[in-house]
Design an enzyme around this catalytic site. Sequence first.
Site, mmCIF file in Angstrom:
data_model
loop_
_atom_site.group_PDB
_atom_site.id
_atom_site.type_symbol
_atom_site.label_atom_id
_atom_site.label_comp_id
_atom_site.label_asym_id
_atom_site.label_seq_id
_atom_site.Cartn_x
_atom_site.Cartn_y
_atom_site.Cartn_z
ATOM 1 N N ASP A 13 -18.788 10.095 -19.414
ATOM 2 C CA ASP A 13 -18.653 8.982 -18.652
ATOM 3 C C ASP A 13 -17.182 9.721 -18.722
ATOM 4 O O ASP A 13 -16.512 8.851 -19.844
ATOM 5 C CB ASP A 13 -18.829 7.877 -18.715
ATOM 6 C CG ASP A 13 -19.284 7.173 -17.271
ATOM 7 O OD1 ASP A 13 -18.726 7.705 -16.521
ATOM 8 O OD2 ASP A 13 -19.701 6.125 -16.967
ATOM 9 N N ASN A 15 -14.618 11.410 -16.762
ATOM 10 C CA ASN A 15 -14.585 12.211 -16.669
ATOM 11 C C ASN A 15 -13.366 12.377 -15.546
ATOM 12 O O ASN A 15 -12.220 12.659 -15.451
ATOM 13 C CB ASN A 15 -14.655 13.608 -15.599
ATOM 14 C CG ASN A 15 -15.481 14.445 -17.281
ATOM 15 O OD1 ASN A 15 -15.619 13.725 -18.453
ATOM 16 N ND2 ASN A 15 -16.758 14.713 -17.004
ATOM 17 N N HIS A 30 -13.463 16.880 -15.302
ATOM 18 C CA HIS A 30 -15.686 17.787 -15.297
ATOM 19 C C HIS A 30 -14.217 19.408 -16.207
ATOM 20 O O HIS A 30 -15.159 19.907 -17.333
ATOM 21 C CB HIS A 30 -15.958 17.811 -14.260
ATOM 22 C CG HIS A 30 -16.109 16.916 -13.172
ATOM 23 N ND1 HIS A 30 -16.801 15.614 -14.032
ATOM 24 C CD2 HIS A 30 -16.063 16.645 -12.033
ATOM 25 C CE1 HIS A 30 -17.454 14.661 -13.047
ATOM 26 N NE2 HIS A 30 -16.939 15.358 -11.887
ATOM 27 N N ASN A 61 -26.272 12.093 -9.300
ATOM 28 C CA ASN A 61 -25.535 12.810 -8.969
ATOM 29 C C ASN A 61 -25.275 13.502 -7.656
ATOM 30 O O ASN A 61 -24.214 13.798 -7.276
ATOM 31 C CB ASN A 61 -24.635 13.752 -10.602
ATOM 32 C CG ASN A 61 -24.253 13.138 -11.201
ATOM 33 O OD1 ASN A 61 -24.433 13.666 -12.803
ATOM 34 N ND2 ASN A 61 -24.517 12.286 -10.897
ATOM 35 N N ARG A 64 -22.775 12.935 -5.086
ATOM 36 C CA ARG A 64 -21.529 13.023 -4.570
ATOM 37 C C ARG A 64 -21.166 13.828 -3.521
ATOM 38 O O ARG A 64 -21.624 14.285 -3.024
ATOM 39 C CB ARG A 64 -20.828 13.027 -6.501
ATOM 40 C CG ARG A 64 -21.509 12.018 -7.275
ATOM 41 C CD ARG A 64 -20.529 12.433 -8.495
ATOM 42 N NE ARG A 64 -21.058 11.620 -9.352
ATOM 43 C CZ ARG A 64 -20.454 11.744 -10.735
ATOM 44 N NH1 ARG A 64 -19.132 12.181 -10.663
ATOM 45 N NH2 ARG A 64 -20.947 10.571 -11.460
ATOM 46 N N ARG A 186 -23.970 0.447 -19.965
ATOM 47 C CA ARG A 186 -25.317 1.453 -19.351
ATOM 48 C C ARG A 186 -26.040 2.264 -19.315
ATOM 49 O O ARG A 186 -25.469 3.857 -19.878
ATOM 50 C CB ARG A 186 -25.256 0.625 -17.610
ATOM 51 C CG ARG A 186 -24.730 1.485 -16.374
ATOM 52 C CD ARG A 186 -24.331 1.503 -15.172
ATOM 53 N NE ARG A 186 -23.598 1.734 -14.655
ATOM 54 C CZ ARG A 186 -22.315 1.547 -14.130
ATOM 55 N NH1 ARG A 186 -21.690 0.592 -15.126
ATOM 56 N NH2 ARG A 186 -20.979 2.255 -13.862
ATOM 57 N N LEU A 187 -27.667 3.070 -19.317
ATOM 58 C CA LEU A 187 -27.479 3.545 -19.565
ATOM 59 C C LEU A 187 -28.180 4.959 -18.306
ATOM 60 O O LEU A 187 -27.949 6.418 -18.557
ATOM 61 C CB LEU A 187 -29.319 3.439 -20.371
ATOM 62 C CG LEU A 187 -29.011 2.687 -21.321
ATOM 63 C CD1 LEU A 187 -30.934 2.334 -21.822
ATOM 64 C CD2 LEU A 187 -28.610 4.085 -22.488
#
Length: 232
Positions: A13, A15, A30, A61, A64, A186-187
């Site tokens: 996480d 980026n 990224h 995702n 996005r 968090r997961l």
Amino acid sequence: MSAQFKHVALIMDGNGRWAKKQNQERTFGHSSGSENVREIAIAANELGIEVLTLYAFSTENWKRPMDEVKFLMKLPEIFFAKFLQELMEKNIRIQTIGELDAFPNDTQKVLLRAIEATKHNTGMILCFAMNYGGKREILLAAKQFAEDLNHGKISMLADEEIFESYLMTKDYPPVDVCIRTSGEQRLSNFLLWQLAYAELVFVPEAWPEFTPERFKEVLTQTADRERRFGGI
Ligand code: FPP
């Protein structure tokens, strides 16, 4: 330490925020994050880790902006064009979890080619979770489980071990440690079943700045934690 952990999972996480901090586009984050996949994979392989599972694209995702999603779809092509040869030389085996068929054909092809090219490698498995979601994985497993129950292929006595054989990670050892970068705790729907007894580690660094040295340090510190698996 190295022999202690067989399966390490990573939530890569930060980026976007890392890139923005340097007045760059999120996509730059990224790209840098992809380069870091190489660094960490090589370090993990040297440590003797059996499976390194990376959260590369979640079922969420897709929400996005289209341009960012398109860019993320291109990453495997760029990554494997640059690094497949080296991963081969390091005896690393590429695998994926998640539903690849939702990706554009070119992305699927690149991934399948990397899986095929490395299938006889006997070193670490570098597993990319792509279009992966933990809830979705459990749902798909439950449907297949129910069907097999209906057809008498398994019995009502089937236990957790049998249920695990329906998960996408069925061939992997349980996850020992899950590391999330960039400070969020968090997961995010990652490996929900598999993390039941994993050590969870949250580090403040963004993924592109998470170095192999820090990775090793975090694993060493985590190895010092006592794991009791519900016992005393
Ligand atoms: C989360 O950061 C990261 C992602 C959604 C993508 C992760 C993918 C890679 C690091 C590259 C994967 C490489 C291959 C070869 C497939 P974020 O964008 O959510 O960061 P933010 O929270 O700062 O916005």
